[in-house]
Design an enzyme around this catalytic site. Structure first.
Site, mmCIF file in Angstrom:
data_model
loop_
_atom_site.group_PDB
_atom_site.id
_atom_site.type_symbol
_atom_site.label_atom_id
_atom_site.label_comp_id
_atom_site.label_asym_id
_atom_site.label_seq_id
_atom_site.Cartn_x
_atom_site.Cartn_y
_atom_site.Cartn_z
ATOM 1 C CG ASP A 199 -1.970 0.907 1.357
ATOM 2 O OD1 ASP A 199 -2.509 1.317 0.334
ATOM 3 O OD2 ASP A 199 -2.296 1.316 2.486
ATOM 4 C CG PHE A 219 -10.139 -1.786 2.715
ATOM 5 C CD1 PHE A 219 -8.951 -1.329 3.284
ATOM 6 C CD2 PHE A 219 -10.722 -2.933 3.239
ATOM 7 C CE1 PHE A 219 -8.373 -2.005 4.355
ATOM 8 C CE2 PHE A 219 -10.145 -3.612 4.314
ATOM 9 C CZ PHE A 219 -8.965 -3.137 4.867
#
Ligand code: IMP
Ligand code: MG
Length: 175
Positions: free
Chosen positions: A101, A150
């Site tokens: 990420d 997500f």
């Protein structure tokens, strides 16, 4: 709030890509033993399925890390929760992660492992969110690049749930 999961990458597509990565790794490591380090807990599904498609000898070790910081932002200071069982000296090490990420956790972890003098050190991740990158990380094998959403499933969790889904899904909150 209620939660809903929609399929982003099907089980079939995940398995097909992992097989391709396994074949590529088998070619790249010909004549060597791959020492795979799984970053717990998220990487365990990817790690096991990937290893099934590697034809050179494989050994395993596990590490569990947590990064200091608040819930939404990792600081990049990695705390080792569970360290490796064996030294890395002279080994051909492949770190396997579920997702990259910001890159903070992995860049710190790779530096730390480099200090343990492996013969080679590479990184494989199932998913990458390049738009979110804050700290540069050199990724050698990527399953899929995804948008900034997500995701859960295939090892990835939301509050420790959904890891067991056989596909990658996007988590939505509904009322
Ligand atoms: P970073 O690269 O240091 O920001 O941290 C990556 C870690 O954040 C991963 O190992 C996951 O545990 C978690 N993470 C990041 N994005 C997601 C997501 O979309 N779903 C589930 N966990 C995520
Ligand atoms: Mg993780």
């Amino acid at each position: 709030m209620a939660e809903e999961v929609s399929v982003l990458i099907s089980e079939e597509d995940v398995q097909k890509r992992i097989r391709e990565l396994g074949e590529q790794i088998s070619r790249d490591y010909e004549g060597k033993t791959v020492h795979i380090i799984g970053v717990l807990k998220g990487a365990c599904y990817f790690m096991c399925d990937l290893a099934r498609h590697i034809t050179v000898p494989v050994t395993f070790d596990f590490m569990s890390v947590s990064s200091y910081g608040d819930d939404t932002k990792s600081s990049g200071i990695v705390k080792i929760v569970k360290d490796l069982d064996e030294p890395l000296t002279g080994k051909d090490v492949l770190v396997v992660e579920d997702i990259i990420d910001s890159g903070r956790t992995l860049s710190h972890l790779m530096e730390l492992l480099k200090g343990r003098k492996p013969a080679t050190l590479k990184l494989a991740t199932l998913l990458d969110k390049p738009d979110r990158r804050v700290t540069e990380v050199n990724v050698d094998y990527t399953g899929f690049e995804i948008e900034d959403v997500f995701v859960v499933g295939f090892g990835l969790d939301y509050a420790q749930r959904y890891r067991n889904l056989p596909y990658i899904g996007v988590l939505h909150f509904t009322d």
